[in-house]
Design a protein around this motif. Structure first.
Motif, PDB file in Angstrom:
ATOM      1  N   GLN A 123       0.821  -1.203   0.000  1.00 37.45           N
ATOM      2  CA  GLN A 123       0.000   0.000   0.000  1.00 37.45           C
ATOM      3  C   GLN A 123       0.863   1.264   0.000  1.00 37.45           C
ATOM      4  N   ILE A 124       1.974   1.207   0.700  1.00 36.57           N
ATOM      5  CA  ILE A 124       2.910   2.346   0.689  1.00 36.57           C
ATOM      6  C   ILE A 124       3.419   2.569  -0.728  1.00 36.57           C
ATOM      7  N   LYS A 125       3.843   1.487  -1.376  1.00 35.45           N
ATOM      8  CA  LYS A 125       4.401   1.593  -2.722  1.00 35.45           C
ATOM      9  C   LYS A 125       3.365   2.087  -3.722  1.00 35.45           C
ATOM     10  N   GLU A 126       2.146   1.658  -3.518  1.00 38.17           N
ATOM     11  CA  GLU A 126       1.084   2.073  -4.427  1.00 38.17           C
ATOM     12  C   GLU A 126       0.813   3.572  -4.313  1.00 38.17           C
ATOM     13  N   ARG A 127       0.842   4.101  -3.094  1.00 40.01           N
ATOM     14  CA  ARG A 127       0.567   5.524  -2.896  1.00 40.01           C
ATOM     15  C   ARG A 127       1.774   6.391  -3.257  1.00 40.01           C
ATOM     16  N   TRP A 128       2.963   5.928  -2.891  1.00 39.94           N
ATOM     17  CA  TRP A 128       4.170   6.741  -3.063  1.00 39.94           C
ATOM     18  C   TRP A 128       5.262   5.872  -3.700  1.00 39.94           C
ATOM     19  N   PRO A 129       5.222   5.721  -4.994  1.00 40.29           N
ATOM     20  CA  PRO A 129       6.114   4.780  -5.690  1.00 40.29           C
ATOM     21  C   PRO A 129       7.592   5.138  -5.603  1.00 40.29           C
ATOM     22  N   LEU A 130       7.940   6.352  -5.198  1.00 34.05           N
ATOM     23  CA  LEU A 130       9.359   6.689  -5.068  1.00 34.05           C
ATOM     24  C   LEU A 130      10.000   6.036  -3.845  1.00 34.05           C
ATOM     25  N   ILE A 131       9.179   5.565  -2.893  1.00 31.60           N
ATOM     26  CA  ILE A 131       9.703   4.974  -1.664  1.00 31.60           C
ATOM     27  C   ILE A 131       9.991   3.496  -1.892  1.00 31.60           C
ATOM     28  N   GLU A 132      11.186   3.061  -1.555  1.00 35.64           N
ATOM     29  CA  GLU A 132      11.556   1.648  -1.640  1.00 35.64           C
ATOM     30  C   GLU A 132      11.001   0.926  -0.420  1.00 35.64           C
ATOM     31  N   THR A 133      10.206  -0.111  -0.638  1.00 34.65           N
ATOM     32  CA  THR A 133       9.504  -0.781   0.465  1.00 34.65           C
ATOM     33  C   THR A 133       9.879  -2.245   0.626  1.00 34.65           C
ATOM     34  N   GLY A 134      10.876  -2.701  -0.119  1.00 34.64           N
ATOM     35  CA  GLY A 134      11.189  -4.132  -0.109  1.00 34.64           C
ATOM     36  C   GLY A 134      11.591  -4.677   1.243  1.00 34.64           C
ATOM     37  N   ASP A 135      12.154  -3.839   2.114  1.00 39.67           N
ATOM     38  CA  ASP A 135      12.615  -4.304   3.424  1.00 39.67           C
ATOM     39  C   ASP A 135      11.644  -3.966   4.543  1.00 39.67           C
ATOM     40  N   LEU A 136      10.447  -3.470   4.209  1.00 37.55           N
ATOM     41  CA  LEU A 136       9.514  -3.012   5.233  1.00 37.55           C
ATOM     42  C   LEU A 136       8.522  -4.090   5.649  1.00 37.55           C
ATOM     43  N   LYS A 137       8.122  -4.011   6.924  1.00 33.12           N
ATOM     44  CA  LYS A 137       7.028  -4.832   7.433  1.00 33.12           C
ATOM     45  C   LYS A 137       5.685  -4.103   7.314  1.00 33.12           C
ATOM     46  N   GLY A 138       5.736  -2.783   7.356  1.00 32.45           N
ATOM     47  CA  GLY A 138       4.515  -1.999   7.281  1.00 32.45           C
ATOM     48  C   GLY A 138       4.767  -0.617   7.839  1.00 32.45           C
ATOM     49  N   ALA A 139       3.681   0.095   8.153  1.00 30.05           N
ATOM     50  CA  ALA A 139       3.807   1.457   8.665  1.00 30.05           C
ATOM     51  C   ALA A 139       2.534   1.862   9.380  1.00 30.05           C
ATOM     52  N   ILE A 140       2.677   2.827  10.278  1.00 29.66           N
ATOM     53  CA  ILE A 140       1.523   3.501  10.868  1.00 29.66           C
ATOM     54  C   ILE A 140       1.483   4.890  10.244  1.00 29.66           C
ATOM     55  N   TYR A 141       0.283   5.322   9.878  1.00 24.02           N
ATOM     56  CA  TYR A 141       0.133   6.557   9.104  1.00 24.02           C
ATOM     57  C   TYR A 141      -0.854   7.472   9.808  1.00 24.02           C
ATOM     58  N   HIS A 142      -0.369   8.663  10.175  1.00 26.99           N
ATOM     59  CA  HIS A 142      -1.232   9.694  10.729  1.00 26.99           C
ATOM     60  C   HIS A 142      -1.597  10.659   9.612  1.00 26.99           C
ATOM     61  N   THR A 143      -2.858  10.854   9.411  1.00 33.90           N
ATOM     62  CA  THR A 143      -3.310  11.681   8.291  1.00 33.90           C
ATOM     63  C   THR A 143      -3.418  13.157   8.646  1.00 33.90           C
ATOM     64  N   GLU A 144      -3.418  13.498   9.939  1.00 29.31           N
ATOM     65  CA  GLU A 144      -3.794  14.845  10.338  1.00 29.31           C
ATOM     66  C   GLU A 144      -2.625  15.760  10.677  1.00 29.31           C
ATOM     67  N   ASP A 145      -1.410  15.226  10.732  1.00 31.97           N
ATOM     68  CA  ASP A 145      -0.289  16.102  11.038  1.00 31.97           C
ATOM     69  C   ASP A 145       0.572  16.296   9.795  1.00 31.97           C
ATOM     70  N   GLY A 146       1.742  16.837   9.956  1.00 30.65           N
ATOM     71  CA  GLY A 146       2.610  17.117   8.824  1.00 30.65           C
ATOM     72  C   GLY A 146       3.747  18.000   9.262  1.00 30.65           C
ATOM     73  N   TYR A 147       3.843  19.212   8.663  1.00 32.75           N
ATOM     74  CA  TYR A 147       4.907  20.124   9.085  1.00 32.75           C
ATOM     75  C   TYR A 147       4.419  21.554   8.931  1.00 32.75           C
ATOM     76  N   ILE A 148       5.153  22.449   9.574  1.00 29.41           N
ATOM     77  CA  ILE A 148       4.756  23.853   9.609  1.00 29.41           C
ATOM     78  C   ILE A 148       6.011  24.691   9.543  1.00 29.41           C
ATOM     79  N   ASN A 149       5.867  25.954   9.170  1.00 34.73           N
ATOM     80  CA  ASN A 149       7.007  26.868   9.180  1.00 34.73           C
ATOM     81  C   ASN A 149       7.177  27.413  10.594  1.00 34.73           C
ATOM     82  N   PRO A 150       8.267  27.072  11.284  1.00 33.52           N
ATOM     83  CA  PRO A 150       8.413  27.470  12.693  1.00 33.52           C
ATOM     84  C   PRO A 150       8.357  28.977  12.913  1.00 33.52           C
ATOM     85  N   ALA A 151       9.040  29.737  12.038  1.00 28.45           N
ATOM     86  CA  ALA A 151       9.024  31.185  12.209  1.00 28.45           C
ATOM     87  C   ALA A 151       7.623  31.751  11.993  1.00 28.45           C
ATOM     88  N   ASP A 152       6.920  31.239  11.004  1.00 22.84           N
ATOM     89  CA  ASP A 152       5.590  31.753  10.693  1.00 22.84           C
ATOM     90  C   ASP A 152       4.590  31.449  11.802  1.00 22.84           C
TER      91      ASP A 152
END
Length: 834
Positions: A123-152
């Motif tokens: 599912q990771i590879k399907e959504r974001w094909p640039l990510i190499e997933t061959g060595d992964l077991k899986g992931a937990i995904y939070h949809t509501e956070d991300g990043y912000i400009n600290p100064a702003d």
């Protein structure tokens, strides 16, 4: 500028501006913030701005969650766009053990209402094909956070604060803090630019403030020295690099695809996010040094350290494997700056030790994420007396005066490099240990003790094999039943069936006496005071009516008391006790003399059906056959006895719920007493027992523990401790406790869980598909042969026999609410005569 305010905030980074904003929002209309340089000129300006909801701390998760929600509202209020990119947070796992960590966290997240979803490598590879997933077991995904400009986001909070009446003054430095008895006089110096440096001018100003909040970031050590206190907030170097454009990423975005989430490659100790067609790579590597242990040089402003590329080479190469398309991207820019840390990674938020109306907000390693929530909950503490969540785990007084600069610096370095190391619930970190040891430490180590660290003290967690390698405990850790589990089980069985000896020397102990002692304690605590020679379990309440501290009170004389409380909270308890006594005396109460005697007394707890037999081998008395009988030494009493040549203040109580005694003894006689007990216990099959088995056993008796079931977010009545609350007398916090009513109830549950795991006390409870509560403790019951836990649910679900579910390993398991004290509910075993 103003010179008289209700609250002065010192520090103009994200944390300080949030505190000023939230104090004003909470109704304080006379708030001022000062900053020695420009807003955001500390760590804020070079922060990566990530907003991770992931946190194993209940309080910190609430803080992070508030921040994420709050930042989304700032633009509408202030008109300033804080640059919040809600792209989500993808936390990947290369091993099943890492997935186990995420599953434990996920259940904790549910207790706070944090949303998440699971993704397979496919599912990771399907959504974001640039990510190499061959060595992964899986992931937990939070949809509501991300990043912000600290100064702003900092400028947006500053504008919101100004709109609410806060005065913000730049280029002014706090140089001295003086308490007059009613307010603070803060001597400040105006700063000026000179040759590219920020230097002190000759212009001074004194600001009078009822309350002062310090949010001084990297300058925390300077702040501590001015206040005359100790703080373990010391910066550590943190590196992130900006890579040149990734051609495949550029194509991906040009094709109309969404921005990648923040990608956290925990097993490779790094995170990455998109940055203008390239990637930002942040690293938590080994070997990053602490900086500014004794203060920030005046010449260091919005500056950075030289990049140490060799130190981050492994993580840099791992990024090229995780996102192969960036392998040829060059290094565009680097940021290696100071980020403040504490030994456990949690910030210092709350009242300063020993001082009145000084509030600390220091030591933020994830300051942007925590800023919004810290301002909100600290404002609640200052304005209302308490926050709506228990903030004790962040209290600055969780570190005592035994702490040194060297300890803090080395532990902060360890904490930094542990950001992405697996956080086992049974984790014990090795740096700066052993430091505080009781005299019997070497003997216990030779007997197989595997130690944990409590308030700097070494305390046996369990006793492993005598020939165990040095790595035994680390290898034994797990998110399920670790390699130590069988040893703890054997120890718990020994106490239930035979006899065990527990080292409880780390207990906090205070001696309280004087003509005002009895009147003070009677108002300070909620239970009746014991008679001379007897003991009582009681609670000191907050002004909000919730539980501030649990005490076992031993009455030594008419106006002399020996108070025993949790070992992890010595400075925390001492500060509240001392300040409360000062208030009592200032209001006209009699004199109260208080001494912290924690390190003067060692404690061994002996418990089990044969505990009296062991003590009978050693006790010296004119009538040794009756000295330990119910007639001469009843349950819940104290007697001064002699065990061999050791004088012992023996207390007939056992946290394990068996026949037993706590043996409080002069610390200098501990090795003698230990040897005597071990020799006497050998013929009775006595076993050494650690803290983990004790924790299981106390849950079988539904004994609440401070920091888990007991805290500043629940009253003693909600904790089910009615029998320890005397409603016929007046005591501190009584009216607020009664006004709160019963919002939730503490229960004990038996769990039909998986065969290879027990709850840890961080899991969500369900009624069908509806979340109805959370566990605060967990473990295994040798009495019932299944998992056990304690926690809080709504009052209608607290009845014995209620069927619920608990989330473990991403599955729901059956639990049943039991009667209180499911093991020996009538206390017949504890009271048995002999």
């Amino acid at each position: 500028m103003k010179t008289h305010v209700k609250a002065l905030v010192v520090g103009g980074g994200a944390v300080g501006t949030s505190i000023a904003y939230h104090l004003a929002k909470a109704g304080w209309d006379d708030v001022m913030l000062i900053e020695r340089d420009e807003l955001t000129s500390g760590s804020t300006w070079h922060a990566a701005g990530l907003l991770p909801l992931f946190n194993m701390s209940y309080a910190t998760t609430h803080i992070h969650q508030y921040s994420v929600d709050f930042y989304k509202t700032l633009e509408e209020e202030t008109g300033l766009n804080a640059g919040f990119a809600v792209v989500g947070n993808l936390r990947m796992a290369q091993t099943q053990e890492r997935m186990d960590e995420y599953m434990l966290y996920a259940s904790t997240a549910e207790t706070c209402g944090v949303k998440y979803e699971w993704l397979t490598p496919e599912q990771i590879k399907e959504r974001w094909p640039l990510i190499e997933t061959g060595d992964l077991k899986g992931a937990i995904y939070h949809t509501e956070d991300g990043y912000i400009n600290p100064a702003d986001v900092t400028q947006a909070m500053a504008k919101g604060a100004r709109q609410r009446g806060v005065e913000i003054v730049r280029k002014i430095q706090a140089d001295a803090f003086d308490w007059t008895g009613t307010h603070w006089e803060v001597t400040c110096t105006k700063m000026v630019e000179k040759g590219g440096n920020l230097v002190e001018s000759d212009e001074k100003v004194v600001i009078t403030a009822e309350h002062v909040v310090t949010a001084s970031g990297n300058h925390a050590q300077r702040t501590a020295k001015m206040l005359g206190i100790k703080m373990p907030a010391i910066p550590v170097e943190h590196t992130f690099i900006v890579m040149d454009k990734d051609p495949e990423l550029v194509k991906w975005r040009e094709a109309g695809n969404p921005e990648h989430p923040v990608v956290r490659d925990a097993d490779n100790e790094s995170y990455a996010r998109e940055e203008r067609g390239g990637w930002i790579l942040g690293i938590y590597e080994h070997g990053a040094p602490a900086r500014f242990e004794y203060g920030v040089p005046n010449s260091f402003r919005a500056d950075l350290f030289p990049l140490d590329l060799d130190r981050i080479a492994d993580q840099y190469m791992a990024m090229a494997e995780r996102v192969p398309s960036c392998a040829e991207s060059g290094l565009k820019d680097d940021f290696n700056g100071p980020i403040c840390y504490t030994p456990d990674g949690n910030p210092l938020v709350g009242p300063a030790p020993g001082l009145r109306n000084i509030w600390l907000a220091e030591g933020f390693s994830f300051g942007i994420t925590a800023a919004g929530g810290t301002g909100y909950y600290l404002a609640q503490m200052m304005v209302e007396g308490e926050a709506e969540i228990d903030m004790a785990s962040l209290d600055p007084k969780r570190y005592g005066n035994w702490m040194t600069t060297e300890y803090a610096a080395r532990k902060n370095e360890e904490c930094y490099e542990h950001v992405y190391i697996l956080h086992h619930p049974d984790e014990e970190r090795e740096a700066c240990r052993p430091l505080r040891t009781a005299p019997a430490y070497d003997r216990q180590k030779a007997a197989g003790a595997q130690f944990g660290c409590v308030n700097g003290f070494e305390r046996p967690n369990y006793f492993g094999p005598l020939d165990a390698p040095d790595s035994f405990d680390q290898d034994a850790r797990s998110f399920r039943r670790g390699g130590w589990w069988e040893y703890a089980k054997g120890e718990a069985e020994a106490i239930r069936k035979c006899v065990g000896l527990i080292d409880a020397t780390a207990f906090t102990k205070h001696l309280l006496r004087g003509p005002g002692a009895t009147a003070f304690l009677d108002h300070f605590t909620c239970n009746k005071l014991p008679k001379v020679g007897r003991i009582n379990l009681t609670y000191a309440l907050t002004s909000a009516g919730t539980t501030r501290t649990e005490y076992t009170i031993v009455r030594l004389a008419e106006n002399e008391y020996y108070l025993v409380s949790a070992g992890a909270w010595t400075a925390y308890d001492a500060d509240f006790l001392m300040k409360s006594a000062e208030d009592f005396m200032a209001a006209g109460g009699g004199y109260v003399d208080i001494h912290d005697v924690t390190t003067q007394w060692g404690v061994f707890a002996i418990a089990g059906p044969k505990s009296r037999d062991v003590l009978n081998e050693l006790v010296k008395d004119g009538d040794p056959s009756t000295v330990l009988s119910n007639k001469r030494f009843p349950w819940l009493s104290m007697r001064n006895i002699e065990l061999g040549m050791c004088p012992v203040r023996a207390i007939r109580v056992a946290y394990t719920g068996e026949l037993g005694w706590e043996l409080h003894h002069p610390i200098e006689m501990q090795t003698y007493l230990y040897d005597q007990l071990m020799a006497a216990g050998e013929k009775h099959g006595m076993k050494l027992v650690g803290a983990r088995a004790q924790n299981w056993l106390r849950q079988e008796k539904s004994y609440r523990a401070f920091g888990t079931e007991l805290g500043r977010d629940a009253t003693p009545l909600e904790a089910g401790l009615d029998r320890f609350v005397d409603l016929t007398k007046d005591f501190h916090g009584k009216a607020a406790m009664e006004a709160k009513g019963i919002r939730s109830m503490c229960v004990t549950v038996l769990v039909d869980g998986p065969d290879d795991a027990d709850p840890w006390g961080r899991e969500a409870l369900y009624d069908g598909d509806t979340k109805v509560g959370r566990l605060t403790s967990g473990g295994y019951s040798v009495a019932f042969g299944k998992s056990i836990g304690m926690g809080y649910v709504s009052p209608d679900l607290a009845k014995p026999g209620t069927k619920l579910k608990v989330k473990m390993q991403d599955k729901l398991w059956d639990v049943e609410v039991t009667e209180d004290s499911p093991y020996d509910p009538t206390n017949a075993v504890i009271r048995i005569d002999g």
